[in-house]
Design a protein around this motif. Structure first.
Motif, PDB file in Angstrom:
ATOM      1  N   ALA A  68     -42.327  -9.750  -2.162  1.00  0.00           N
ATOM      2  CA  ALA A  68     -43.158  -8.574  -2.685  1.00  0.00           C
ATOM      3  C   ALA A  68     -43.448  -7.854  -1.030  1.00  0.00           C
ATOM      4  CB  ALA A  68     -44.676  -9.520  -2.120  1.00  0.00           C
ATOM      5  N   VAL A  88     -51.046 -18.131   5.684  1.00  0.00           N
ATOM      6  CA  VAL A  88     -50.888 -18.360   4.432  1.00  0.00           C
ATOM      7  C   VAL A  88     -51.228 -19.396   3.498  1.00  0.00           C
ATOM      8  CG1 VAL A  88     -49.457 -17.115   1.760  1.00  0.00           C
ATOM      9  CG2 VAL A  88     -49.718 -16.378   4.418  1.00  0.00           C
ATOM     10  N   SER A  91     -49.496  -7.059  -5.098  1.00  0.00           N
ATOM     11  CA  SER A  91     -48.641  -8.093  -4.827  1.00  0.00           C
ATOM     12  C   SER A  91     -48.486  -8.764  -3.310  1.00  0.00           C
ATOM     13  CB  SER A  91     -47.634  -7.528  -5.636  1.00  0.00           C
ATOM     14  OG  SER A  91     -46.366  -7.127  -4.684  1.00  0.00           O
ATOM     15  N   THR A  92     -48.339  -7.888  -2.796  1.00  0.00           N
ATOM     16  CA  THR A  92     -48.523  -8.967  -0.795  1.00  0.00           C
ATOM     17  C   THR A  92     -50.054  -9.734  -1.180  1.00  0.00           C
ATOM     18  OG1 THR A  92     -49.696  -6.682  -0.249  1.00  0.00           O
ATOM     19  CG2 THR A  92     -46.877  -7.313   0.148  1.00  0.00           C
ATOM     20  N   ALA A  98     -49.194 -12.780  -3.383  1.00  0.00           N
ATOM     21  CA  ALA A  98     -48.353 -13.486  -2.196  1.00  0.00           C
ATOM     22  C   ALA A  98     -49.031 -14.174  -0.979  1.00  0.00           C
ATOM     23  CB  ALA A  98     -47.018 -12.600  -2.254  1.00  0.00           C
ATOM     24  N   THR A  99     -50.124 -13.647  -0.694  1.00  0.00           N
ATOM     25  CA  THR A  99     -50.613 -13.999   1.090  1.00  0.00           C
ATOM     26  C   THR A  99     -51.788 -14.615   0.501  1.00  0.00           C
ATOM     27  OG1 THR A  99     -52.003 -12.481   1.457  1.00  0.00           O
ATOM     28  CG2 THR A  99     -49.605 -12.379   2.523  1.00  0.00           C
ATOM     29  N   ARG A 100     -52.398 -14.426  -0.853  1.00  0.00           N
ATOM     30  CA  ARG A 100     -53.472 -15.826  -1.283  1.00  0.00           C
ATOM     31  C   ARG A 100     -54.393 -14.965  -0.531  1.00  0.00           C
ATOM     32  NH1 ARG A 100     -53.203 -20.080  -3.484  1.00  0.00           N
ATOM     33  NH2 ARG A 100     -55.481 -21.197  -2.204  1.00  0.00           N
ATOM     34  N   ASP A 101     -54.653 -13.965  -0.644  1.00  0.00           N
ATOM     35  CA  ASP A 101     -56.103 -13.053  -0.641  1.00  0.00           C
ATOM     36  C   ASP A 101     -56.473 -12.235  -1.533  1.00  0.00           C
ATOM     37  OD1 ASP A 101     -57.664 -11.137   0.760  1.00  0.00           O
ATOM     38  OD2 ASP A 101     -56.563 -11.214   2.140  1.00  0.00           O
ATOM     39  N   PHE A 102     -57.571 -12.748  -1.662  1.00  0.00           N
ATOM     40  CA  PHE A 102     -57.742 -12.446  -3.642  1.00  0.00           C
ATOM     41  C   PHE A 102     -59.358 -11.354  -3.331  1.00  0.00           C
ATOM     42  CE2 PHE A 102     -55.613 -16.375  -4.187  1.00  0.00           C
ATOM     43  CZ  PHE A 102     -54.587 -16.164  -5.341  1.00  0.00           C
ATOM     44  N   LEU A 120     -52.740 -10.101   6.389  1.00  0.00           N
ATOM     45  CA  LEU A 120     -51.756 -10.704   6.711  1.00  0.00           C
ATOM     46  C   LEU A 120     -50.164 -10.374   5.659  1.00  0.00           C
ATOM     47  CD1 LEU A 120     -54.552 -12.213   5.683  1.00  0.00           C
ATOM     48  CD2 LEU A 120     -52.692 -14.475   4.838  1.00  0.00           C
ATOM     49  N   THR A 121     -50.387  -9.172   5.155  1.00  0.00           N
ATOM     50  CA  THR A 121     -49.915  -8.555   4.640  1.00  0.00           C
ATOM     51  C   THR A 121     -49.166  -7.247   5.886  1.00  0.00           C
ATOM     52  OG1 THR A 121     -49.667  -8.382   2.596  1.00  0.00           O
ATOM     53  CG2 THR A 121     -48.425  -6.843   3.294  1.00  0.00           C
TER      54      THR A 121
END
Lengths: 286, 131, 377
Positions: A35, A54, B22-23, B26-30, B53-54
């Motif tokens: 990503a 994360v 997607s980022t 992928a950083t589990r930020d919903f 986080l991205t």
């Protein structure tokens, strides 16, 4: 009341450790590198350090634990009317890289709450937390994280707009297009900034313009600290720049810490779009 | 040879909606502001935008792309400015601004600015060890 | 010159007057008229600052001034201070009026504070305010940085102006900072406002009013107070002049508009820098006090810091500066309190009286089109 709650929360110290859902693992690492677009081959063996946080994100269904200090402080400030939030800065320190198979745990504490501060967004409080990630008893990464909880103000983000006349509109039309325009006399060719309707050299009233190369050096500058300015976070730098074309022009100097600014610093123009109607020139380090 | 003043190769990211979403995942930020344009607008944003986080990940990538695969990132300190919405172009520029020896390591300080059409989105300082 | 200052008046200087600006103007105006030994019905002219919120008509109504045959206003903020006296002097010299009341009244601390961020009108301001240069302190700081760069001037050199002003204010019972001197260390410890200016480089904010009465010298001689003669009065605006932002001239380290005023004052009065008993220099921000000393010819370019360091300008020095404490120490009334201080020095009634004061120079706001006076006993 806010300070009291902050003192009380800070005094609680570190929250209970929260264990990551999964151990450090290659599939999640690959989702992340894919990503982010990071093709560093070392991440086939180690987790990217920037993934530290994360591993312990609560996820889609997760909840903040009751003793999470940021959640508790946010609730206090919500109650006091500081309902909006924006992250302002963070600092992550990585003691070592993690390998697949290791399981991390995180613990957080409230470091401090300062305010009320007048900010460009409105009056607010800065809430600083510190988190530590552990493998066993070994701290492997740390993070300072700061948010501004604020009460949105009427002037929030309201830029100060220039008065534009028919003599100056070419300049602002230029910034909107990413062009830095300097008035050029249609008679004698003299360049002039700030512009005006009549050339003071030849008295002709046929101004045109040239597009500047956009490069120059700092002739003088200031570092603004007080009072708060709508749309800007202090301290910020405003610089008077001598362009290579020979005229001086004033704009904010961005992307350079105030301590590194000096007379003679070489800069290049950039453009900061405020909204559909206003784009400001800004200086950046060359 | 690394030296103070060295300029890093620029990194340009086309911030598509796919990239933002997607980022974030992928950083589990919903949080909805990172994947749901309608809800993001309801909350006063111009649309979905990058999560912090991205930003940390992009700054890390930008520095290690230059420093090489064996480099060790020791610290990423970042300050957030204007948001970075989907459909923006994010341009990361940086230069080496300091050097120190700490814990027996040669650490280089790299100053990074990620700017988009609104201005500076992220201003970061990274400590990295080149090996 | 054929005009004199016959009366002065002021309100108390405070941070919250609790009164309207018109009430302040009326109080100070009446005090000045009474001080001159006149009655409101003797006044037939008025001059104030363009920035003043009190209409001449409104003040005339309050004071019971029946008729005005002359009224005018002077623009450019504090640059108007000495110019209002210049205009009044011209009015009485030409016969447009016989007795002119000059006034300035504001609640600058409890009301609209100049140091906060305002959205100004005018195309000129569009080159500065939207870019983040939004306060008078910031405007002056830009000059000050370049001045420091060219002449190796330090923050401490600026600080000595504040220390000098506060030392004089400490022994002036009318000063807001009466009894509260500062040290250079206090100055250096004060927070940044806009680098290179610290808090103590910036003058205070004041609620208050000052007024004075100008009439002909002949008429003043018949009044109870010893007249203070306007030996010369001048205004100045120089090439490529802006209001606070004359950043586009070749040189950023001078105040050519003030140099122009100085030359006019020396020529008009026949009095030179060496003849002066005291200086009242406009001190909204410390750096421009240094530049004024240079522009007026008291020293060479870049050398004013030595005058401040060597004691020349102290109360007991050869050429005392701001014996009332200036606007940093006494009050910020847009320079008008500096004119009344000069009058007191020449009458012999000042709190920090300079012995045998004969000629006093007063200047107005700097960084803007400005003005100045030489007043004589």
């Amino acid at each position: 009341m806010i300070e009291e709650a902050a003192r009380e929360l800070a005094a609680r110290g570190e929250s209970a450790r929260r264990v990551a859902r999964d151990p450090v693992n290659l599939p999640m690492i690959r989702n992340w590198t894919e990503a982010i677009g990071d093709d560093n081959p070392t991440y086939e063996h180690y987790a990217p350090p920037a993934m530290a946080q994360v591993w312990t994100m609560p996820g889609l269904a997760g909840q903040r634990p009751a003793d999470d200090p940021l959640g508790a402080m946010v609730a206090v400030l919500d109650e006091a009317g500081y309902t909006s939030v924006v992250a302002t800065d963070s600092e992550q320190t990585y003691h070592r890289y993690l390998s697949p198979g290791e399981t991390v745990e995180v613990s957080s504490r409230l470091d401090g709450v300062t305010g009320p501060k007048r900010t460009a967004l409105g009056e607010g409080w800065f809430v600083t937390t510190r988190s530590t990630w552990y493998v066993g008893d070994e701290p492997v990464a740390e993070m300072m994280f700061r948010v501004l909880k604020f009460r949105p103000s009427g002037v929030a983000g309201t830029a100060i707009r220039p008065a534009v006349s028919s003599d100056t509109e070419f300049f602002w039309a230029g910034t909107a297009l990413g062009e830095l325009r300097i008035q050029r006399c249609g008679g004698c060719g003299r360049l002039r900034h700030p512009p005006g309707p009549m050339c003071p050299s030849c008295r002709q009233t046929r101004p045109g313009y040239v597009v500047a190369a956009g490069e120059g050096t700092v002739y003088s500058y200031v570092v603004h600290h007080h009072p708060p300015v709508p749309g800007r976070a202090a301290p910020f730098v405003v610089a008077l720049v001598e362009l290579t074309e020979g005229v001086r022009m004033l704009a904010e100097l961005v992307g350079v810490p105030p301590s590194e600014v000096h007379i003679g610093l070489e800069v290049r123009v950039g453009f900061s779009r405020v909204d559909g109607e206003l784009t400001l020139p800004v200086w950046r380090r060359r | 040879m690394t030296g103070i003043g060295e300029v890093l190769p620029e990194l340009v990211i086309e911030v598509t909606p796919t990239f933002v979403i997607s980022t974030a995942l992928a950083t589990r930020d919903f949080q909805d502001v990172h994947h749901d344009p309608e809800l993001a607008r309801e909350r006063g944003s111009a649309g979905i935008f990058l999560n912090i986080l991205t930003d940390t990940g992009l700054v890390s990538r930008f520095v290690t792309d230059w420093a090489g695969p064996d480099a060790l990132v020791r610290r990423i300190s970042l300050r957030l400015g204007v948001p970075c919405h989907a459909h923006e172009t994010l341009r990361l520029t940086g230069r080496v601004t300091g050097h120190a020896v700490a814990d027996g390591e040669d650490r280089w300080e790299v100053s990074v600015v990620g700017a988009n059409s609104l201005g500076d989105h992220v201003t970061a300082t990274v400590w990295v060890v080149r090996r | 010159m054929t005009a004199a200052i016959a009366g002065i008046g002021a309100t108390e200087f405070s941070k919250d007057s609790g009164r309207s600006e018109l009430a302040l103007a009326a109080h100070a105006g009446l005090a000045a008229i009474t001080d001159a030994g006149l009655r409101p019905s003797d006044v037939d002219g008025m001059v104030t600052f363009t920035m003043d919120a009190n209409a001449e008509t409104a003040l005339a109504r309050e004071l019971g001034v029946p008729e005005l045959t002359f009224f005018g206003r002077v623009p450019y903020g504090g640059g108007a201070a000495c110019a209002v006296v210049a205009h009044a002097a011209m009015a009485v010299a030409t016969g447009a009026a016989s007795t002119v009341l000059c006034y300035r009244a504001f609640n600058e601390r409890s009301g609209r504070r100049f140091g906060q961020v305002h959205t100004p009108d005018g195309v000129d301001n569009g080159w500065h305010y939207p870019m983040g240069l939004v306060t008078p302190a910031a405007s002056v700081a830009m000059f000050a940085r370049r001045y420091q760069h060219e002449y190796d001037v330090t923050s401490e050199d600026f600080g000595r102006v504040a220390v000098l002003d506060r030392r004089a204010a400490a022994t002036n019972p009318n000063a807001w900072f009466h009894g509260r001197p500062i040290t250079l260390a206090d100055h250096q410890a004060s927070r940044w406002i806009v680098e290179p200016l610290r808090l103590l480089d910036c003058c205070q904010e004041t609620d208050g009013a000052v007024a004075l009465v100008v009439t002909t010298v002949d008429r003043a001689r018949d009044l109870p107070r010893h007249p203070v003669v306007i030996a010369a009065a001048a205004q100045g605006s120089a090439a490529d002049q802006f209001t606070m932002h004359s950043y586009y001239r070749d040189d950023l380290t001078g105040l050519p508009e003030l140099g122009l005023v100085g030359r006019a004052l020396w020529a008009g009065s026949g009095i030179g820098p060496e003849d002066l008993s005291a200086l009242v220099l406009y001190d909204h921000f410390t750096p421009f006090v240094l530049v004024q000393l240079e522009e007026l010819g008291f020293c060479a370019r870049g050398e004013a810091r030595h005058l401040l360091a060597d004691g020349t300008l102290e109360l007991d020095g050869r050429l005392p500066l701001n014996p009332h404490g200036g606007q940093l120490g006494e009050a910020y009334v847009h320079g008008m309190n500096g004119i009344t201080e000069a009058v007191r020095q020449l009458r012999g009634t000042a709190a920090n009286q300079i012995r045998d004061a004969e000629h006093v120079l007063v200047t107005a706001g700097t960084g803007v089109p400005t003005s100045g006076l030489v007043l004589s006993r």
